[in-house]
Design a protein around this motif. Structure first.
Motif, mmCIF file in Angstrom:
data_model
loop_
_atom_site.group_PDB
_atom_site.id
_atom_site.type_symbol
_atom_site.label_atom_id
_atom_site.label_comp_id
_atom_site.label_asym_id
_atom_site.label_seq_id
_atom_site.Cartn_x
_atom_site.Cartn_y
_atom_site.Cartn_z
ATOM 1 N N ASP A 49 0.856 -1.177 0.000
ATOM 2 C CA ASP A 49 0.000 0.000 0.000
ATOM 3 C C ASP A 49 0.902 1.241 0.000
ATOM 4 O OD1 ASP A 49 -2.264 1.534 0.060
ATOM 5 O OD2 ASP A 49 -2.529 1.395 2.234
ATOM 6 N N ARG A 87 -0.012 -5.364 2.358
ATOM 7 C CA ARG A 87 -1.433 -5.669 2.461
ATOM 8 C C ARG A 87 -1.742 -7.033 1.854
ATOM 9 N NH1 ARG A 87 -4.095 -2.206 5.954
ATOM 10 N NH2 ARG A 87 -2.749 -0.373 6.054
ATOM 11 N N LYS A 89 -5.141 -9.120 0.497
ATOM 12 C CA LYS A 89 -6.561 -9.083 0.168
ATOM 13 C C LYS A 89 -6.980 -10.499 -0.224
ATOM 14 C CE LYS A 89 -9.782 -6.718 -2.972
ATOM 15 N NZ LYS A 89 -9.902 -5.707 -4.065
ATOM 16 N N TYR A 90 -8.044 -10.995 0.358
ATOM 17 C CA TYR A 90 -8.381 -12.400 0.122
ATOM 18 C C TYR A 90 -9.879 -12.632 0.291
ATOM 19 C CZ TYR A 90 -8.172 -12.355 5.225
ATOM 20 O OH TYR A 90 -8.368 -12.055 6.549
ATOM 21 N N THR A 91 -10.301 -13.765 -0.217
ATOM 22 C CA THR A 91 -11.697 -14.166 -0.102
ATOM 23 C C THR A 91 -11.773 -15.604 0.384
ATOM 24 O OG1 THR A 91 -13.822 -14.302 -1.252
ATOM 25 C CG2 THR A 91 -11.869 -14.987 -2.480
ATOM 26 N N TYR A 101 -14.806 -9.896 0.266
ATOM 27 C CA TYR A 101 -13.385 -10.103 0.539
ATOM 28 C C TYR A 101 -13.012 -9.398 1.837
ATOM 29 C CZ TYR A 101 -12.669 -5.311 -1.087
ATOM 30 O OH TYR A 101 -12.719 -3.956 -1.231
ATOM 31 N N SER A 102 -11.817 -9.717 2.335
ATOM 32 C CA SER A 102 -11.283 -9.061 3.524
ATOM 33 C C SER A 102 -9.852 -8.593 3.223
ATOM 34 C CB SER A 102 -11.276 -10.016 4.723
ATOM 35 O OG SER A 102 -10.787 -9.361 5.888
ATOM 36 N N SER A 103 -9.389 -7.602 3.972
ATOM 37 C CA SER A 103 -8.046 -7.066 3.761
ATOM 38 C C SER A 103 -7.362 -6.859 5.103
ATOM 39 C CB SER A 103 -8.118 -5.738 2.998
ATOM 40 O OG SER A 103 -6.834 -5.199 2.804
ATOM 41 N N ASP A 158 -12.010 -14.238 9.424
ATOM 42 C CA ASP A 158 -11.014 -13.705 8.485
ATOM 43 C C ASP A 158 -9.583 -13.721 9.001
ATOM 44 O OD1 ASP A 158 -11.552 -11.826 10.396
ATOM 45 O OD2 ASP A 158 -11.682 -10.134 9.013
#
Length: 242
Positions: A49, A87, A89-91, A101-103, A158
């Motif tokens: 990021d 970072r 980011k995934y599902t 999704y979550s981060s 998550d």
């Protein structure tokens, strides 16, 4: 910060016998990071990021040796702290429909010790006012001050061990040594000075590979910064003997 200042004062005074000029000061760093690298690990996307700014003052010291009426050679030390903001980011099939999704993310703090070596040109001198143009090559040694994100997992839907490992692997990214260049101007009046300069990387990337579970992934990143500082100038030329 007080300890750094006292060390720089001591080092500066120890150079007096060499007939050199000395600058001691503090500056602000406005740093921006750039990375186009994206690592895909199963359903997890890993990326940096972009960040801008630096939280601490940058203490610096600079030793100058005049070799003509207009030109000066110089060597210095600068210190500041920056970060790698990683970072993930995934599902997951376990996520509800309203959460696609979550981060998650974590910071990798880096202590940067810079040693600019360069030249200065005295462009304007009028009474006690001086204007310098400056250019330097800057070897950088980066020492990590990393603390892993500590969390008991699994937690919620998550937080898993894999995600924890992914963001803690930020410590594998920073390169411990790279080269910068910097250019700018300095203005002096009597004993006080103001310096403004830009810094950028010589290399295409200042990172090593991103490593996770013994696997390496290409991860390129660069930084550049604008810096402004105030300093006090000591004239330490040797007195000529009669």
């Amino acid at each position: 910060m007080k300890i750094n200042f006292l060390i720089f004062i001591f080092l500066g005074l120890s150079f007096e016998s060499f007939g050199q000029n000395l600058r001691i000061g503090f500056g602000l760093v406005d740093e921006t990071s750039f990375s186009n690298s994206v690592v895909q690990i199963d359903s997890v996307t890993v990326f940096e990021d972009p960040r801008q700014g630096s939280s601490d003052l940058m203490p610096f010291i600079k030793i100058e040796l005049p070799f003509s009426k207009r030109f000066y050679s110089s060597i210095g030390v600068q210190f500041y702290q920056s970060w790698v903001d990683l970072r993930a980011k995934y599902t997951s099939k376990s996520f509800p429909e309203h959460i696609p999704y979550s981060s998650k993310g974590w910071l990798g703090p880096v202590n940067n010790f810079e040693f600019p070596v360069g030249i200065s040109y005295l462009l304007v001198q009028k009474n006690q006012f001086k204007l310098f143009l400056e250019l330097s090559a800057v070897p950088v040694w980066s020492i990590q001050d990393f603390e892993p994100f500590d969390l008991e997992v699994p937690q919620g839907i998550d937080w898993t061990q894999e995600i924890l490992d992914v963001i803690n692997a930020v410590e594998t990214i920073p390169d411990p040594f790279y080269m910068n260049y910097q250019y700018g101007i300095s203005v002096e009046y009597k004993r006080f000075g103001l310096t403004l300069f830009r810094t950028a990387n010589m290399s295409r990337s200042i990172s090593t590979d991103y490593e996770l579970y013994g696997q390496s992934y290409n991860f390129q990143r660069r930084i550049r910064s604008t810096r402004i500082g105030l300093y006090y100038f000591f004239g330490m030329q040797k007195k000529e003997k009669n």
